[in-house]
Design an enzyme around this catalytic site. Structure first.
Site, PDB file in Angstrom:
ATOM      1  N   GLU A  64       0.840  -1.210   0.000  1.00 43.55           N
ATOM      2  CA  GLU A  64       0.000   0.000   0.000  1.00 43.55           C
ATOM      3  C   GLU A  64       0.867   1.249   0.000  1.00 43.55           C
ATOM      4  OE1 GLU A  64      -2.672   1.487  -0.326  1.00 43.55           O
ATOM      5  OE2 GLU A  64      -4.412   0.366   0.356  1.00 43.55           O
ATOM      6  N   ASP A  65       0.331   2.313  -0.553  1.00 40.56           N
ATOM      7  CA  ASP A  65       1.024   3.593  -0.479  1.00 40.56           C
ATOM      8  C   ASP A  65       0.771   4.268   0.865  1.00 40.56           C
ATOM      9  OD1 ASP A  65      -1.673   3.918  -1.067  1.00 40.56           O
ATOM     10  OD2 ASP A  65      -1.380   5.343  -2.700  1.00 40.56           O
TER      11      ASP A  65
ATOM     12  N   ASP B 263      -5.002   5.419   5.757  1.00 34.31           N
ATOM     13  CA  ASP B 263      -5.608   6.628   6.326  1.00 34.31           C
ATOM     14  C   ASP B 263      -6.654   6.164   7.349  1.00 34.31           C
ATOM     15  OD1 ASP B 263      -6.246   9.367   6.490  1.00 34.31           O
ATOM     16  OD2 ASP B 263      -7.661   9.251   4.848  1.00 34.31           O
TER      17      ASP B 263
ATOM     18  N   PHE C  60      -2.939  15.995   3.760  1.00 38.10           N
ATOM     19  CA  PHE C  60      -3.115  15.316   2.474  1.00 38.10           C
ATOM     20  C   PHE C  60      -1.812  15.427   1.690  1.00 38.10           C
ATOM     21  CE2 PHE C  60      -4.455  14.551  -1.849  1.00 38.10           C
ATOM     22  CZ  PHE C  60      -5.286  13.453  -1.676  1.00 38.10           C
TER      23      PHE C  60
ATOM     24  N   ARG D 123       1.646  12.579  -9.293  1.00 37.13           N
ATOM     25  CA  ARG D 123       2.189  11.235  -9.019  1.00 37.13           C
ATOM     26  C   ARG D 123       3.682  11.157  -9.311  1.00 37.13           C
ATOM     27  NH1 ARG D 123      -2.052   7.670  -8.105  1.00 37.13           N
ATOM     28  NH2 ARG D 123      -3.934   7.962  -9.322  1.00 37.13           N
TER      29      ARG D 123
HETATM   30  P1  5GP Z   1      -8.314   4.698   3.723  1.00 39.25           P
HETATM   31  O1  5GP Z   1      -9.330   3.706   3.259  1.00 39.25           O
HETATM   32  O2  5GP Z   1      -7.223   4.115   4.582  1.00 39.25           O
HETATM   33  O3  5GP Z   1      -8.963   5.883   4.379  1.00 39.25           O
HETATM   34  O4  5GP Z   1      -7.676   5.339   2.451  1.00 39.25           O
HETATM   35  C1  5GP Z   1      -6.766   4.720   1.700  1.00 39.25           C
HETATM   36  C2  5GP Z   1      -6.648   5.391   0.367  1.00 39.25           C
HETATM   37  O5  5GP Z   1      -7.038   6.783   0.393  1.00 39.25           O
HETATM   38  C3  5GP Z   1      -5.193   5.382  -0.025  1.00 39.25           C
HETATM   39  O6  5GP Z   1      -4.817   4.189  -0.657  1.00 39.25           O
HETATM   40  C4  5GP Z   1      -5.124   6.594  -0.923  1.00 39.25           C
HETATM   41  O7  5GP Z   1      -5.542   6.250  -2.224  1.00 39.25           O
HETATM   42  C5  5GP Z   1      -6.145   7.562  -0.338  1.00 39.25           C
HETATM   43  N1  5GP Z   1      -5.490   8.538   0.570  1.00 39.25           N
HETATM   44  C6  5GP Z   1      -5.594   8.601   1.905  1.00 39.25           C
HETATM   45  N2  5GP Z   1      -4.849   9.620   2.389  1.00 39.25           N
HETATM   46  C7  5GP Z   1      -4.251  10.187   1.308  1.00 39.25           C
HETATM   47  C8  5GP Z   1      -3.334  11.292   1.161  1.00 39.25           C
HETATM   48  O8  5GP Z   1      -2.890  11.958   2.095  1.00 39.25           O
HETATM   49  N3  5GP Z   1      -2.949  11.567  -0.123  1.00 39.25           N
HETATM   50  C9  5GP Z   1      -3.392  10.860  -1.213  1.00 39.25           C
HETATM   51  N4  5GP Z   1      -2.942  11.240  -2.403  1.00 39.25           N
HETATM   52  N5  5GP Z   1      -4.251   9.833  -1.101  1.00 39.25           N
HETATM   53  C10 5GP Z   1      -4.659   9.501   0.158  1.00 39.25           C
END
Ligand code: 5GP
Length: 190
Positions: free
Chosen positions: A112-113, A116, A165, A178
């Site tokens: 995963e990148d 959140d 963010f 990106r």
């Molecule tokens: P989660 O389901 O954990 O809330 O969100 C995961 C996804 O939300 C990540 O894989 C990513 O695509 C997006 N995301 C969450 N925080 C960020 C952020 O700070 N920047 C970006 N570009 N995407 C985010």
């Protein structure tokens, strides 16, 4: 505002640069990815895990990670989409692209990148566990633990970051940024 690789990589050039602040430089990222690869290589000694990359944000991390690994690996990709806009996760996840093969009896490492709220990964983990892998672990480059709404933790994490963010190193805002080599905080959304 200093970008290691120049303003020409930023859509909007100099004007847009004032909306970005470097959080993690490419040197810091490179060092961390090497360290994570060492841990993974050590833990998976004698195994050949299947790395499942979550598109699109984790692609850059995956490509750097696998080139630092000292074990054989396979790679596959999944694309998921959470309903909602680009900065807020809704928790309802849809699979846009599934794996090419079964994962029965395989050692799986989800790449995963960023984690959140944890909702996307939580869904993905349950979904993959139902396919009977031998083992399943999670590696993420970034984690925003303050934002978590479900109980899920990565097995390997590069950096814990504040509730901001971020873009760059694969991460986007509306498909932009990106290709930035650094990870930057997006200060203004437009
Ligand atoms: P989660 O389901 O954990 O809330 O969100 C995961 C996804 O939300 C990540 O894989 C990513 O695509 C997006 N995301 C969450 N925080 C960020 C952020 O700070 N920047 C970006 N570009 N995407 C985010």
């Amino acid at each position: 505002m200093v970008f290691s690789d120049g303003l020409n990589l930023i859509p909007g050039g100099k004007d847009m640069a004032s909306k970005l602040k470097v959080l993690l430089s490419q040197e810091e990222i490179k060092e961390k990815v090497r360290y994570l690869a060492e841990l993974v290589s050590r833990d998976y000694q004698g195994k050949a895990p299947l790395l499942i990359c979550v598109l699109k944000g984790a692609v850059v991390f995956l490509s750097d990670l696998i080139r630092n690994l000292e074990i054989p690996v396979e790679v596959d990709f999944m694309a998921v989409s959470s309903y909602g806009n680009s900065t807020i996760t809704s928790g309802v996840v849809r699979i846009l692209k599934d794996l090419e093969t079964g994962i029965d009896n395989k050692d799986i490492l989800i790449v995963e990148d960023i984690i959140d709220t944890g909702l996307t990964l939580s869904y993905l983990k349950e979904n993959l566990l139902s396919r009977n892998p031998r083992s399943l672990k999670i590696i993420t480059l970034l984690d925003k633990p303050e934002r978590r709404v479900v109980d899920i933790e990565p097995d390997y994490c590069g950096f814990c970051i504040p509730d901001e963010f971020v873009v760059g190193y694969g991460l986007d805002f509306n498909e932009k940024y990106r290709n930035l080599p650094d990870i930057c905080i997006l200060l203004e959304f437009q």
